[in-house]
Design a protein around this motif. Structure first.
Motif, PDB file in Angstrom:
ATOM      1  N   UNK A 250       0.794  -1.088   0.030  1.00  0.00           N
ATOM      2  CA  UNK A 250      -0.074   0.208  -0.093  1.00  0.00           C
ATOM      3  C   UNK A 250       0.944   1.287  -0.143  1.00  0.00           C
ATOM      4  N   UNK A 251       1.041   1.949  -1.091  1.00  0.00           N
ATOM      5  CA  UNK A 251       1.924   2.827  -1.390  1.00  0.00           C
ATOM      6  C   UNK A 251       1.652   4.093  -0.377  1.00  0.00           C
ATOM      7  N   UNK A 252       0.321   4.340  -0.164  1.00  0.00           N
ATOM      8  CA  UNK A 252       0.076   5.401   0.658  1.00  0.00           C
ATOM      9  C   UNK A 252       0.323   5.320   2.015  1.00  0.00           C
ATOM     10  N   UNK A 253       0.065   3.890   2.581  1.00  0.00           N
ATOM     11  CA  UNK A 253       0.615   3.633   3.968  1.00  0.00           C
ATOM     12  C   UNK A 253       1.775   3.333   4.133  1.00  0.00           C
TER      13      UNK A 253
END
Ligand code: ACO
Length: 311
Positions: A250-253
């Motif tokens: 998960x790039x965002x997290x």
């Protein structure tokens, strides 16, 4: 007096210093430490069984010698931890009786069976890997004797983790049957290893207070995430698949997302209904009875030495 003791205790915690056995401490702090440290000691001692199962059948003399040394290390870890718990005023006999009576908890993970040699690899890689992930922050636990015991334990756990990884690496470089054995074992151990970190944060009754007292430094879910993030690249090196179809970056997290854990299974194991709960306790009880002559001999020897000193 207690008021002074409490102030000093609060100052020690606020300064992130260590609390020592002779310091005043709140009863609840003492109680939660005895709870956690004794459960931890019991886990080490019960944890000898799933691997002892393979000592006589290890595939080479070298593997056998390594496995024996590892199981002995676990006995040693149990002993340092019982010693740390004893500094809080609970004696070892009491803790042992609670374990044998089945009223004490120990880690859920040791209630799973070890039917294949690859399980020695999975225990080292996944179980000891999870143990290190959980225990490195415990080296900074506010209670001095616990934190200091953890330093040595973590060093030995690192060796255990690597020997497990190396068993799996050897199997993965082997025949199709050996590769299949390694993968099948990883499939069985992956989810139970994730459960070692304990229930989700919002269902963990002890976390908040233990973190406020600097016993736990990271939450159950936080450590679980750290462990998963660590495993993914290691699984790639091994060439095994982690059995979670929902596992993805998960790039965002900045972390891997993962699928849900089967908490019903966790609660069943804690309630004594895992694959091996009954067998583990029975074997422990038997070992304790078989060791009665050692305790009697030690007692007789101590009495004789005491009598001799009086003469
Ligand atoms: N297996 C068995 N019981 C567990 C497990 C588990 N995997 N995870 C949580 N529990 C128990 C807790 O002991 C607690 O029981 P209790 O209140 O009756 O004592 C209950 O479930 C609720 O959990 P938490 O509130 O999250 O408990 P806690 O704050 O103590 O956190 C944890 C649990 C993370 C296991 C903590 O106690 C800890 O870090 N212990 C030291 C490490 C350890 O014991 N490792 C053993 C396995 S590793 C090895 O031996 C190789």
């Amino acid at each position: 007096d207690d008021a002074d003791g409490r102030t000093r205790f609060e100052e020690l915690i606020a300064a992130d210093d260590r609390v020592e056995p002779s310091d005043w401490m709140p009863e609840a702090y003492r109680k939660t430490l005895v709870r956690q440290i004794s459960q931890h000691a019991h886990s080490e001692v019960i944890g000898m069984q799933p691997e002892a199962n393979w000592i006589g059948r290890a595939p080479s003399l070298k593997r056998k010698a390594i496995l024996m040394a590892k199981v002995q290390d676990e006995a040693g870890h149990g002993l340092y931890l019982y010693s740390a718990a004893q500094t809080l005023g609970t004696d070892r006999d009491t803790m042992f009786e609670q374990l044998i009576a089945g009223s004490a908890k120990y880690s859920s993970i040791f209630n799973y069976l070890t039917p294949t040699w690859a399980d020695m690899g999975s225990i080292g890689w996944l179980v000891d890997g999870a143990a290190i992930c959980n225990q490195v922050p415990l080296c900074r636990a506010s209670y001095g004797p616990y934190g200091r015991a953890m330093v040595r334990i973590c060093k030995e756990e690192s060796f255990h983790q690597r020997q497990g990884f190396e068993i799996l690496l050897s199997l993965m470089a082997g025949t199709p049957e050996q590769r299949a054995m390694a993968q099948e074992s990883v499939n069985r151990w992956y989810w139970p290893a994730l459960m070692m970190f304990g229930p989700p944060d919002d269902e963990s009754p002890n976390s908040q207070q233990s973190m406020a007292w600097n016993i736990k430094r990271l939450s159950n879910d936080g450590l679980r995430q750290r462990f998963i993030d660590m495993l993914v690249p290691q699984a790639e090196v091994l060439g095994v698949t982690l059995p979670d179809p929902d596992l993805r970056w998960n790039e965002e997290r900045g972390h891997y997302d993962h699928g849900p854990l089967d908490w019903d299974e966790f609660h069943e194991v804690l309630a004594g209904r895992g694959q091996a709960n009954a067998q583990r306790l029975e074997r422990r009880r038997q070992a304790h009875e078989d060791g009665a002559w050692v305790r009697e001999a030690a007692r007789a020897y101590a009495e004789r030495m005491a009598a001799r000193r009086e003469e």
